[in-house]
Design a protein around this motif. Structure first.
Motif, PDB file in Angstrom:
ATOM      1  N   ASN A  37       0.828  -1.204   0.000  1.00 23.74           N
ATOM      2  CA  ASN A  37       0.000   0.000   0.000  1.00 23.74           C
ATOM      3  C   ASN A  37       0.858   1.248   0.000  1.00 23.74           C
ATOM      4  N   VAL A  39       0.666   5.918  -0.947  1.00 24.34           N
ATOM      5  CA  VAL A  39       0.033   7.104  -1.509  1.00 24.34           C
ATOM      6  C   VAL A  39       0.263   7.148  -3.025  1.00 24.34           C
ATOM      7  N   ASN A  66      -4.070   4.904  -0.616  1.00 25.65           N
ATOM      8  CA  ASN A  66      -4.659   5.875   0.307  1.00 25.65           C
ATOM      9  C   ASN A  66      -5.581   6.815  -0.464  1.00 25.65           C
ATOM     10  N   SER A  70      -7.304  10.514   3.361  1.00 29.01           N
ATOM     11  CA  SER A  70      -6.238   9.869   4.121  1.00 29.01           C
ATOM     12  C   SER A  70      -4.894  10.541   3.828  1.00 29.01           C
ATOM     13  N   VAL A  71      -4.627  10.833   2.557  1.00 23.36           N
ATOM     14  CA  VAL A  71      -3.374  11.485   2.172  1.00 23.36           C
ATOM     15  C   VAL A  71      -3.258  12.846   2.838  1.00 23.36           C
ATOM     16  N   LEU A  74      -2.243  12.467   6.379  1.00 18.10           N
ATOM     17  CA  LEU A  74      -0.874  11.968   6.544  1.00 18.10           C
ATOM     18  C   LEU A  74       0.196  12.923   6.029  1.00 18.10           C
ATOM     19  N   GLU A  84      -7.223  10.785  -6.126  1.00 24.51           N
ATOM     20  CA  GLU A  84      -7.251   9.322  -5.992  1.00 24.51           C
ATOM     21  C   GLU A  84      -7.608   8.605  -7.295  1.00 24.51           C
ATOM     22  N   GLU A 104      -9.841   4.603   3.104  1.00 29.35           N
ATOM     23  CA  GLU A 104      -9.997   5.935   3.692  1.00 29.35           C
ATOM     24  C   GLU A 104      -9.204   6.126   4.989  1.00 29.35           C
ATOM     25  N   GLU A 105      -8.912   5.014   5.683  1.00 28.86           N
ATOM     26  CA  GLU A 105      -8.241   5.097   6.977  1.00 28.86           C
ATOM     27  C   GLU A 105      -6.778   5.498   6.798  1.00 28.86           C
ATOM     28  N   ASP A 106      -6.110   5.811   7.901  1.00 27.17           N
ATOM     29  CA  ASP A 106      -4.694   6.168   7.831  1.00 27.17           C
ATOM     30  C   ASP A 106      -3.811   4.959   7.540  1.00 27.17           C
ATOM     31  N   THR A 107      -4.253   3.770   7.951  1.00 31.19           N
ATOM     32  CA  THR A 107      -3.524   2.534   7.635  1.00 31.19           C
ATOM     33  C   THR A 107      -4.500   1.557   6.972  1.00 31.19           C
ATOM     34  N   PRO A 108      -3.965   0.580   6.243  1.00 30.94           N
ATOM     35  CA  PRO A 108      -4.833  -0.395   5.581  1.00 30.94           C
ATOM     36  C   PRO A 108      -5.156  -1.612   6.464  1.00 30.94           C
TER      37      PRO A 108
END
Length: 164
Positions: A37, A39, A66, A70-71, A74, A84, A104-108
């Motif tokens: 995963n 950006v 991301n 999310s981007v 971060l 996206e 959408e989350e900060d981590t997958p």
């Protein structure tokens, strides 16, 4: 009738539920599923090398991408440079990438826990125990691998160069 090239590219961009079904089919066919995963905002040689090495670790490569929100969380309000949909389509054009899925989350973590790939890949700047989803993949019998980056390449560096 055969799909045109743009349709073939777009068909790789999928949602979580559809991808889960596809992953199950691949695994039933004995295919080794690899997940990584990022950006992937301004794709450069470092990204291409990293993803190509990840693809070599199995039969199918999934990229968790991301989403824009999310981007921004971060990387800051000025990112991403490319939205996206643009980033997803660019990645889907690579022959060695089999699926792109936005998160959408900060981590997958949730995505990885759902898909449970055979191999989870991150850059060598991560310690395996700190990789989101590593514990879940290992508990499911999978592997977690790290790949060394090509030195001197980053989207941030490219942005700074453009700014002068």
């Amino acid at each position: 009738m055969e799909k045109n090239v743009e349709q073939q590219i777009l068909s790789k961009i999928t949602d979580h539920a559809t991808l889960k079904t596809k992953v199950n089919e691949w695994k039933q066919q004995g295919q080794k599923v690899v997940f990584t995963n990022g950006v992937f905002d301004l794709v450069h040689i470092g990204h291409i090398s990293y993803m190509a090495k990840a693809a070599e670790l199995g039969d199918k490569l999934i990229i968790g991408l991301n989403a824009d929100a999310s981007v921004k969380r971060l990387k800051g309000e000025s990112r991403p440079v490319n939205n996206e949909n643009s980033r997803a389509m660019l990645l889907a054009a690579f022959f060695f990438i089999d699926a792109i899925v936005l998160f959408e989350e900060d981590t997958p973590l949730n995505l990885i826990s759902t898909l449970l790939p055979d191999v989870l890949v991150k850059g060598a700047d991560y310690q395996i125990e700190n990789i989101a989803g590593a514990k879940e993949v290992i508990a499911n019998g999978g592997e977690v691998k790290t790949i060394t980056f090509v030195d001197g390449y980053s989207s941030t560096a490219i942005i700074n160069k453009i700014k002068g």
